[in-house]
Structure formats: C-alpha cells, structure tokens
Write a protein that holds these residues in place. Sequence first.
Motif, mmCIF file in Angstrom:
data_model
loop_
_atom_site.group_PDB
_atom_site.id
_atom_site.type_symbol
_atom_site.label_atom_id
_atom_site.label_comp_id
_atom_site.label_asym_id
_atom_site.label_seq_id
_atom_site.Cartn_x
_atom_site.Cartn_y
_atom_site.Cartn_z
ATOM 1 N N GLU A 70 0.799 -1.230 0.000
ATOM 2 C CA GLU A 70 0.000 0.000 0.000
ATOM 3 C C GLU A 70 0.834 1.284 0.000
ATOM 4 O OE1 GLU A 70 -3.458 0.169 0.139
ATOM 5 O OE2 GLU A 70 -3.612 -2.014 0.008
ATOM 6 N N TYR A 71 2.109 1.210 0.395
ATOM 7 C CA TYR A 71 2.904 2.425 0.596
ATOM 8 C C TYR A 71 4.303 2.281 -0.003
ATOM 9 C CZ TYR A 71 -0.618 3.461 4.127
ATOM 10 O OH TYR A 71 -1.790 3.693 4.773
ATOM 11 N N PHE A 72 4.895 3.440 -0.359
ATOM 12 C CA PHE A 72 6.315 3.528 -0.661
ATOM 13 C C PHE A 72 7.008 3.793 0.676
ATOM 14 C CE2 PHE A 72 4.666 5.203 -4.793
ATOM 15 C CZ PHE A 72 5.199 4.214 -5.596
ATOM 16 N N ALA B 72 6.273 6.417 5.397
ATOM 17 C CA ALA B 72 5.657 5.916 4.176
ATOM 18 C C ALA B 72 4.809 6.972 3.488
ATOM 19 C CB ALA B 72 4.794 4.706 4.510
ATOM 20 N N LYS B 73 4.727 6.841 2.176
ATOM 21 C CA LYS B 73 3.858 7.679 1.351
ATOM 22 C C LYS B 73 2.951 6.740 0.566
ATOM 23 C CE LYS B 73 4.414 12.146 -0.597
ATOM 24 N NZ LYS B 73 4.670 13.105 0.429
ATOM 25 N N GLY B 74 1.680 7.030 0.513
ATOM 26 C CA GLY B 74 0.704 6.146 -0.108
ATOM 27 C C GLY B 74 0.903 5.960 -1.599
ATOM 28 N N LYS B 75 0.630 4.741 -2.065
ATOM 29 C CA LYS B 75 0.703 4.432 -3.496
ATOM 30 C C LYS B 75 -0.663 4.660 -4.129
ATOM 31 C CE LYS B 75 4.151 0.724 -3.561
ATOM 32 N NZ LYS B 75 4.364 -0.702 -3.896
ATOM 33 N N LYS C 140 0.545 0.510 -7.702
ATOM 34 C CA LYS C 140 0.413 -0.869 -7.221
ATOM 35 C C LYS C 140 0.481 -1.847 -8.389
ATOM 36 C CE LYS C 140 -2.530 0.494 -3.390
ATOM 37 N NZ LYS C 140 -3.867 0.400 -2.816
ATOM 38 N N ARG C 141 -0.169 -1.476 -9.503
ATOM 39 C CA ARG C 141 -0.131 -2.344 -10.690
ATOM 40 C C ARG C 141 1.282 -2.424 -11.253
ATOM 41 N NH1 ARG C 141 -5.534 -0.211 -12.011
ATOM 42 N NH2 ARG C 141 -4.511 1.527 -13.038
ATOM 43 N N ALA C 142 1.986 -1.301 -11.286
ATOM 44 C CA ALA C 142 3.358 -1.288 -11.805
ATOM 45 C C ALA C 142 4.271 -2.152 -10.931
ATOM 46 C CB ALA C 142 3.884 0.141 -11.859
ATOM 47 N N THR C 143 4.092 -2.073 -9.634
ATOM 48 C CA THR C 143 4.884 -2.901 -8.721
ATOM 49 C C THR C 143 4.608 -4.373 -8.964
ATOM 50 O OG1 THR C 143 4.799 -1.157 -7.058
ATOM 51 C CG2 THR C 143 5.425 -3.330 -6.293
ATOM 52 N N GLU C 144 3.340 -4.717 -9.165
ATOM 53 C CA GLU C 144 2.952 -6.107 -9.416
ATOM 54 C C GLU C 144 3.553 -6.609 -10.734
ATOM 55 O OE1 GLU C 144 1.514 -9.557 -8.185
ATOM 56 O OE2 GLU C 144 1.244 -7.707 -7.058
ATOM 57 N N ALA D 151 5.169 17.097 5.419
ATOM 58 C CA ALA D 151 5.305 16.502 4.089
ATOM 59 C C ALA D 151 4.217 15.495 3.750
ATOM 60 C CB ALA D 151 6.679 15.849 3.954
ATOM 61 N N GLY D 152 3.270 15.249 4.639
ATOM 62 C CA GLY D 152 2.173 14.348 4.322
ATOM 63 C C GLY D 152 2.530 12.877 4.354
ATOM 64 N N TYR D 153 3.525 12.512 5.122
ATOM 65 C CA TYR D 153 3.886 11.110 5.275
ATOM 66 C C TYR D 153 3.028 10.469 6.361
ATOM 67 C CZ TYR D 153 8.171 11.823 2.590
ATOM 68 O OH TYR D 153 9.070 12.088 1.595
ATOM 69 N N THR D 154 3.093 9.162 6.430
ATOM 70 C CA THR D 154 2.490 8.422 7.528
ATOM 71 C C THR D 154 3.535 7.445 8.050
ATOM 72 O OG1 THR D 154 0.584 7.127 8.215
ATOM 73 C CG2 THR D 154 1.501 6.604 6.070
#
Length: 159
Positions: free
Chosen positions: A22-24, A129-132, A137-141, A106-109
């Motif tokens: 879910e996250y970078f 983490a920063k949200g994907k 997600k498709r590119a990672t897959e 910076a909007g991280y979590t």
Amino acid sequence: MATDRKTHPSMSIIQNKKAFHEYFIEEKHEAGLMLEGWEVKAIRAGRVQLKEAYVTVKDGALYLFGSHISPLLNASTHIHPDPVRTRKLLLHQHEIDKLIGKVQRAGYTIMPLNMHFKGSRIKLEIGLAKGKKEHDKRATEKERESKREAAQAIKKERR
C-alpha cells in the motif's frame, strides 16, 4: 567474557506485507515497545498481528494502534488482557521530532513494518511511508511478475 550486543542476529517475528503493497517506504527506524509481561509471552508464542496496525503521534510521542496480540490462556490469572491496547514506542527524542516533522509537513504516515527480536528484546521496525496510487500498485505487481519470469527462464536455461 563480555558479549557485544551488535553481534546478536535479529530474528523476525512477523512482517506487515500489506504496508509494502500500500505504501512507498522511504525511511526505516527501529523502535522499542512498552509491553506488559503477558504480551511478551504471547509475542514469543507468535500470537501477534500487524495487518491493521498504524502509528500515531500523541503528546509528542509515538503510539502503536491496532496491533492485535492474542493473550495466552495460561499467561496470567490476575489481569484481564486487552489484545488491541495502545502501546507506546520508544525512540530517541531527536528521532521522534524528525518523524513528527515529516508527518506534519510533508504528508507522510508512519507504518509498522516488522516485529523482531534483537537479542532478548522485542523491537518494531517502523517506516516513513507515502501512499501508493492504484497505477503504482499495478506497476509494482508487473515488475515483480517480470522478475519472477526472468528468474524462471534463467533456471530453465541452466538445466
């Protein structure tokens, strides 16, 4: 004979694979956990889950919410364990300040990534983490699938 703490290998208890999907993850930090005795026994027995867990900032400290530690039946008779209680994370103050600054500006979590043993202690690896997005997600897959196919092709070629 004195032993060096850094020579002890860290043994993983549980990983949060959902966080990597879910996250970078941009930075990783190792934090201690404030645990009760029954929680340590349950974690050593592998009865912990990080899937729905997340880290929040409250009063200048970091807390782990949503992690589920299932109590052992024979762990204690005089307490009533709460499996999803909030647990405080232990970090140096400068690390906490740095993480809080990045989360607010910076909007991280902050996500829990991995719970492991370090010597006799239980540590939690947290990640900034920063949200994907869905296309990320498709590119990672696709990338994972192409690596798998390449490895299989190499394996067949060697035969």
